[in-house]
Design an enzyme around this catalytic site. Structure first.
Site, mmCIF file in Angstrom:
data_model
loop_
_atom_site.group_PDB
_atom_site.id
_atom_site.type_symbol
_atom_site.label_atom_id
_atom_site.label_comp_id
_atom_site.label_asym_id
_atom_site.label_seq_id
_atom_site.Cartn_x
_atom_site.Cartn_y
_atom_site.Cartn_z
ATOM 1 N N HIS A 118 -1.101 -4.207 -4.496
ATOM 2 C CA HIS A 118 -0.698 -5.608 -4.645
ATOM 3 C C HIS A 118 -1.777 -6.496 -5.252
ATOM 4 C CE1 HIS A 118 3.179 -5.103 -2.823
ATOM 5 N NE2 HIS A 118 2.648 -4.538 -1.747
ATOM 6 N N GLN B 208 1.748 5.376 4.463
ATOM 7 C CA GLN B 208 2.419 4.183 4.997
ATOM 8 C C GLN B 208 3.878 4.450 5.307
ATOM 9 O OE1 GLN B 208 0.663 0.841 2.243
ATOM 10 N NE2 GLN B 208 1.534 -0.017 4.125
ATOM 11 N N GLU C 221 6.990 2.337 5.803
ATOM 12 C CA GLU C 221 7.380 0.941 5.581
ATOM 13 C C GLU C 221 8.777 0.826 4.981
ATOM 14 O OE1 GLU C 221 4.423 -0.967 3.120
ATOM 15 O OE2 GLU C 221 4.268 0.724 1.750
HETATM 16 C C1 3PY Z 1 3.233 -4.216 4.534
HETATM 17 O O1 3PY Z 1 3.237 -4.966 5.525
HETATM 18 O O2 3PY Z 1 4.245 -3.941 3.884
HETATM 19 C C2 3PY Z 1 1.990 -3.627 4.100
HETATM 20 O O3 3PY Z 1 1.986 -2.786 3.233
HETATM 21 C C3 3PY Z 1 0.722 -4.133 4.728
HETATM 22 O O4 3PY Z 1 -0.389 -3.659 4.123
HETATM 23 MG MG MG Z 2 3.730 -2.686 2.088
#
Ligand code: 3PY
Ligand code: MG
Length: 256
Positions: free
Chosen positions: A46, A147, A149
């Site tokens: 990001h 991650q 997410e």
């Molecule tokens: C999110 O909250 O989506 C993230 O990737 C935080 O780093």
């Molecule tokens: Mg994220």
């Protein structure tokens, strides 16, 4: 000599605390490497940060015990190879949704026979001068962080958590909320249930788990729940928050 103090602290069952760097500034990285964080994550997902700048940011942390990580923009062996050659001690991979995604992340981070990382005489190995030492050190010290997410990632968490070579399962609550249809709703029950499910599976597989937090209060809450890898805010948010507070503090005393 590579020493990943973050990895050591986690092995010693301690909490580790870090932040994300989205500002493309070696000076900001240098300042924050002296602030007391265990790790700094250069955010190429990001942040507007090129691989050249990421390398300079890692250089500017030298002489401290802070662990330099890079979050790459996408799960790609090429981007991971470049980030490691630039000197990162670990890689955070966004949007890991399946066992196959997790396996690719692990394989991209390791040299054969464990993985597929190409051998390059980059900055990390002092342009080849320290090649042998670098290879044996990084294979021990590296951290692979995936991650969770998305809704799909949560659905597949059992399979992802059982992939060998994953050091940290890191929840991105902002994207997870978005994927669950509750974008921007940090306190949504749906989000909390998904976080709890990932936490329970990580406990079952004895996997270290991390999460991104906006506030210190959230850090304290998640640390007490069993999260050990704690990401607090961004360089830009620290700067902005303290500037806004400073302005608010003087506003009523000055003529505008
Ligand atoms: C999110 O909250 O989506 C993230 O990737 C935080 O780093
Ligand atoms: Mg994220």
């Amino acid at each position: 000599m590579i020493k990943n103090f973050t990895k050591q602290k986690l092995q010693d069952e301690k909490h580790v605390l870090g932040t994300f760097l989205v500002l493309n500034s070696p000076c900001v990285a240098e300042v924050l490497s002296h602030a007391g964080f265990d790790f700094l994550i250069i955010d190429m997902e990001h942040g507007m940060i090129s691989i050249e700048t990421a390398g300079l940011m890692i250089n500017s942390m030298k002489g401290t015990n802070v662990t330099p990580f890079i979050r790459i923009p996408v799960n790609s062996p090429v981007e991971i190879k470049q980030a490691l050659d630039a000197g990162a001690y670990g890689i955070m991979v966004p949007m890991v949704n399946s066992k196959e995604d997790a396996q690719l992340a692990v394989r991209s981070c390791h040299y054969p026979a464990l993985g597929i990382r190409g051998v390059g005489a980059g900055h990390a190995s002092l342009y080849g001068l320290n090649m042998e030492e670098y290879i044996s050190n990084i294979e021990k010290e590296i951290m692979v962080m995936v991650q969770i997410e998305t809704e799909e990632g949560v659905l597949n968490i059992e399979e992802i958590a059982s992939v060998p070579g994953i050091d940290i399962i890191f929840i991105g609550p902002t994207d997870l909320a978005s994927s669950l249809g509750v974008i921007g709703q940090n306190n949504s029950e749906k989000l909390h249930d998904a976080i709890k499910k990932v936490l329970d599976v990580c406990k079952k597989y004895n996997k270290k788990i991390g999460i991104f937090c906006f506030t210190s209060e959230e850090i304290v809450k998640y640390a007490s729940m069993g999260f050990s890898f704690l990401g607090l805010g961004l360089d830009s948010s620290f700067l902005l928050t303290s500037a806004v507070q400073a302005i608010d503090g003087v506003k009523k005393h000055i003529k505008e």
